[in-house]
Design a protein around this motif. Structure first.
Motif, PDB file in Angstrom:
ATOM      1  N   LEU A 416     -29.693  60.022  21.020  1.00  0.00           N
ATOM      2  CA  LEU A 416     -30.983  60.358  20.424  1.00  0.00           C
ATOM      3  C   LEU A 416     -31.026  61.797  19.913  1.00  0.00           C
ATOM      4  N   VAL A 417     -30.473  62.732  20.688  1.00  0.00           N
ATOM      5  CA  VAL A 417     -30.507  64.137  20.274  1.00  0.00           C
ATOM      6  C   VAL A 417     -29.664  64.354  19.032  1.00  0.00           C
ATOM      7  N   ARG A 418     -28.509  63.703  18.939  1.00  0.00           N
ATOM      8  CA  ARG A 418     -27.686  63.855  17.742  1.00  0.00           C
ATOM      9  C   ARG A 418     -28.393  63.276  16.520  1.00  0.00           C
ATOM     10  N   LYS A 419     -29.119  62.195  16.706  1.00  0.00           N
ATOM     11  CA  LYS A 419     -29.899  61.640  15.601  1.00  0.00           C
ATOM     12  C   LYS A 419     -30.990  62.621  15.172  1.00  0.00           C
ATOM     13  N   LEU A 420     -31.669  63.224  16.151  1.00  0.00           N
ATOM     14  CA  LEU A 420     -32.725  64.181  15.823  1.00  0.00           C
ATOM     15  C   LEU A 420     -32.166  65.400  15.089  1.00  0.00           C
ATOM     16  N   ILE A 421     -31.016  65.889  15.556  1.00  0.00           N
ATOM     17  CA  ILE A 421     -30.403  67.046  14.901  1.00  0.00           C
ATOM     18  C   ILE A 421     -30.000  66.695  13.476  1.00  0.00           C
ATOM     19  N   ALA A 422     -29.469  65.487  13.279  1.00  0.00           N
ATOM     20  CA  ALA A 422     -29.060  65.075  11.941  1.00  0.00           C
ATOM     21  C   ALA A 422     -30.260  64.959  11.009  1.00  0.00           C
ATOM     22  N   ILE A 423     -31.408  64.514  11.551  1.00  0.00           N
ATOM     23  CA  ILE A 423     -32.601  64.347  10.717  1.00  0.00           C
ATOM     24  C   ILE A 423     -33.295  65.687  10.466  1.00  0.00           C
ATOM     25  N   LEU A 424     -33.487  66.472  11.548  1.00  0.00           N
ATOM     26  CA  LEU A 424     -34.237  67.722  11.441  1.00  0.00           C
ATOM     27  C   LEU A 424     -33.367  68.900  11.013  1.00  0.00           C
ATOM     28  N   GLY A 425     -32.071  68.817  11.275  1.00  0.00           N
ATOM     29  CA  GLY A 425     -31.185  69.921  10.922  1.00  0.00           C
ATOM     30  C   GLY A 425     -31.375  71.141  11.799  1.00  0.00           C
ATOM     31  N   ARG A 426     -31.710  70.941  13.074  1.00  0.00           N
ATOM     32  CA  ARG A 426     -31.962  72.089  13.968  1.00  0.00           C
ATOM     33  C   ARG A 426     -31.182  71.899  15.276  1.00  0.00           C
ATOM     34  N   THR A 427     -30.068  72.634  15.407  1.00  0.00           N
ATOM     35  CA  THR A 427     -29.297  72.608  16.647  1.00  0.00           C
ATOM     36  C   THR A 427     -29.988  73.392  17.760  1.00  0.00           C
ATOM     37  N   SER A 428     -31.000  74.184  17.415  1.00  0.00           N
ATOM     38  CA  SER A 428     -31.729  74.945  18.435  1.00  0.00           C
ATOM     39  C   SER A 428     -32.425  74.021  19.427  1.00  0.00           C
ATOM     40  N   LEU A 429     -32.584  72.746  19.085  1.00  0.00           N
ATOM     41  CA  LEU A 429     -33.168  71.784  20.024  1.00  0.00           C
ATOM     42  C   LEU A 429     -32.368  71.737  21.321  1.00  0.00           C
ATOM     43  N   ILE A 430     -31.035  71.821  21.209  1.00  0.00           N
ATOM     44  CA  ILE A 430     -30.186  71.787  22.405  1.00  0.00           C
ATOM     45  C   ILE A 430     -30.463  72.997  23.291  1.00  0.00           C
ATOM     46  N   ILE A 431     -30.662  74.157  22.679  1.00  0.00           N
ATOM     47  CA  ILE A 431     -30.918  75.369  23.456  1.00  0.00           C
ATOM     48  C   ILE A 431     -32.267  75.274  24.163  1.00  0.00           C
ATOM     49  N   PHE A 432     -33.277  74.753  23.479  1.00  0.00           N
ATOM     50  CA  PHE A 432     -34.590  74.598  24.108  1.00  0.00           C
ATOM     51  C   PHE A 432     -34.537  73.582  25.256  1.00  0.00           C
ATOM     52  N   ILE A 433     -33.786  72.511  25.085  1.00  0.00           N
ATOM     53  CA  ILE A 433     -33.631  71.530  26.170  1.00  0.00           C
ATOM     54  C   ILE A 433     -32.938  72.170  27.359  1.00  0.00           C
ATOM     55  N   LEU A 434     -31.896  72.963  27.093  1.00  0.00           N
ATOM     56  CA  LEU A 434     -31.199  73.681  28.165  1.00  0.00           C
ATOM     57  C   LEU A 434     -32.162  74.606  28.907  1.00  0.00           C
ATOM     58  N   SER A 435     -32.950  75.378  28.162  1.00  0.00           N
ATOM     59  CA  SER A 435     -33.888  76.310  28.779  1.00  0.00           C
ATOM     60  C   SER A 435     -34.911  75.585  29.643  1.00  0.00           C
ATOM     61  N   LEU A 436     -35.447  74.473  29.125  1.00  0.00           N
ATOM     62  CA  LEU A 436     -36.435  73.709  29.885  1.00  0.00           C
ATOM     63  C   LEU A 436     -35.843  73.132  31.161  1.00  0.00           C
ATOM     64  N   THR A 437     -34.629  72.593  31.074  1.00  0.00           N
ATOM     65  CA  THR A 437     -33.986  71.989  32.245  1.00  0.00           C
ATOM     66  C   THR A 437     -33.721  73.029  33.325  1.00  0.00           C
ATOM     67  N   VAL A 438     -33.217  74.189  32.927  1.00  0.00           N
ATOM     68  CA  VAL A 438     -32.943  75.250  33.902  1.00  0.00           C
ATOM     69  C   VAL A 438     -34.244  75.736  34.552  1.00  0.00           C
TER      70      VAL A 438
END
Length: 475
Positions: A416-438
């Motif tokens: 799902l995240v790879r699909k979102l990145i491909a559609i939105l063009g924003r890899t920063s989503l991974i960094i925000f998910i990392l920050s939220l999880t930590v």
């Protein structure tokens, strides 16, 4: 375009429905099949405290293993475990900081058993993520998304640091560990969040420039050379991951020599750790087995570091033009690796919680950071699972069920995240998910630690430093 987006949504929906069906079937199967085995494996400890079968060797270890009954506890635990694994594997941190509180506060396991099952879940999720990433390529460079040279530089030192951290975990009082955990996790989450904001702003600027150049091209105000330059700029921004790329088979996408070295180090360290469990603390054999880890891990890291210094290998995932790393950079990287392991072992967590933010801070692209830290974390987490299994620290049916949950969540999250990145063009989503999880992990683990601290104060228990040589029960 509408047809393409419709097919994407249909593909995501179909994948989600398949995962849900498999998840429900596993729930019914595990719950029903466990009725016959539950009385045999947990009759002495079904919702009560029991004694480990190795107690005659190691000392008394009381555990709480709740009966596996399909009810609100296992449903809520499964949902939290699913979300924790999905977010944790996407961020490259595993999700152990969410699993342990869930297993103790909701399902009802004791802290040590919860830690053991958590390691099983991390291994399942990380293994599924690695399997998924073995076929993936770097977002902008012609190389695998897993940086094997980066893993080979950090992983041995990470494993050595974990061994040192585990010893400190035995010595340090719980209140000190809780305080350190809250400070470290909040600091890492804030730093990752700021990095995410910075990456988001850069992506926004690049996307605006791309749209402006596209409008100029439509009006016929640019020539072919300018158009080519614009395309190169967009391709180098690390935000467009949907560009057509050369197809590479899984066999060719794996660096087998580096993988073989990492597996060899894993086997040797695991053998030493297992052997150490059958020795007396602080005996001559105990220290020999501990010290043997140093030449194995340091030697492997030095081998990779020398090649990087000579320019025979490079940390190419950063996209740097330099052909070699300086001694100062290599020393800094190795120090960060061993410190990450010490903090992870000290707090009872996998190294992914430290490596993920660390790789982001070093300028590694988010996709590569997530894939490489998860790859490295698989080795340390799986080693813990083998040790816990030999010491019979967890009920196998429960572990298998939650491993299935974590595996399904990891695959779903990656897709799902790879699909979102491909559609939105924003890899920063991974960094925000990392920050939220930590951040969530730090709050949940910190809350559990504070609650345990209050209970021990009320019972007037000893809360000072422990003696490593007199400690008989290993976690």
């Amino acid at each position: 375009m509408k047809a393409m987006h419709g097919s994407r949504r249909w593909g995501v929906k179909l994948a989600a429905e398949r995962v849900l069906i498999v998840f429900l079937l596993l729930s019914v199967y595990v719950t029903s099949s466990h009725q016959n085995t539950d009385q045999k494996t947990m009759s002495a400890s079904n919702e009560t405290k029991g004694v480990d079968t190795n107690d005659h060797v190691k000392g008394f270890y009381k555990h709480t293993w709740p009966g596996m009954k399909f009810g609100w506890k296992i449903i809520v635990g499964s949902i939290i475990g699913f979300l924790g694994s999905a977010f944790g594997t996407v961020g490259g941190v595993g999700g152990g900081g969410i699993f342990v509180p869930m297993l103790t506060l909701i399902v009802g396991f004791d802290a040590r058993s919860a830690t053991a099952i958590s390691k099983c879940m991390i291994t399942g999720g990380a293994g599924a993520t690695v399997f998924y990433n073995l076929r993936q390529r770097h977002p902008t460079l012609d190389m695998p998304v897993i940086d094997y040279d980066l893993a080979l530089l950090f992983q041995p030192m990470l494993m050595l640091g974990i061994s040192i951290g585990v010893a400190f975990n035995v010595i340090f009082p719980d209140w000190m560990l809780t305080t350190l955990l809250i400070v470290v996790f909040i600091g890492l989450s804030v730093n990752a969040f700021l990095k995410g904001v910075q990456t988001w702003k850069k992506e926004t600027i690049i996307m605006k420039e791309a749209r402006q150049n596209s409008r100029l091209n439509d009006n016929g105000r640019t020539d072919n050379a300018a158009q080519l330059q614009t395309e190169e700029t967009v391709n180098g921004s690390q935000t467009n991951t949907n560009q057509p790329r050369k197809k590479v088979s899984v066999i060719d996408n794996i660096y087998w020599k580096e993988l073989g070295l990492l597996v060899t180090v894993w086997i040797l360290i695991l053998a030493l750790q297992i052997g150490k469990n059958y020795t007396t603390n602080c005996s001559a054999v105990y220290w020999v087995l501990n010290l043997l880890q140093v030449p194995i891990t340091v030697g492997t890291t030095l081998y990779e570091a020398v090649l990087l210094y000579k320019g025979q290998r490079v940390i190419s995932s950063k996209g740097d033009q330099q052909t070699r790393l300086s001694v100062r950079q290599l020393f800094l990287y190795c120090t960060c690796g061993i410190l990450a392991g010490i903090i992870g072992g000290l707090l009872g967590l996998g190294g992914g919680f430290i490596l993920g933010p660390l790789f982001i801070g070093l300028g590694i692209p988010p996709q590569v950071s997530s894939a490489t830290s998860t790859f490295a974390m698989t080795f340390s987490a799986s080693m813990s699972v083998v040790e816990y299994y030999l010491l019979k620290r967890f009920p196998i049916p429960y572990a298998l069920y939650f491993v299935a949950v974590a595996t399904a969540a990891a695959l779903s999250g990656q897709h799902l995240v790879r699909k979102l990145i491909a559609i939105l063009g924003r890899t920063s989503l991974i960094i925000f998910i990392l920050s939220l999880t930590v951040f969530v992990s730090g709050i949940s683990l910190g809350g559990v630690g504070i609650a345990n601290f209050i209970k021990r104060v009320e019972k007037k228990e000893y809360m000072g430093f422990e003696d490593l040589c007199s400690y008989r029960v290993r976690n």
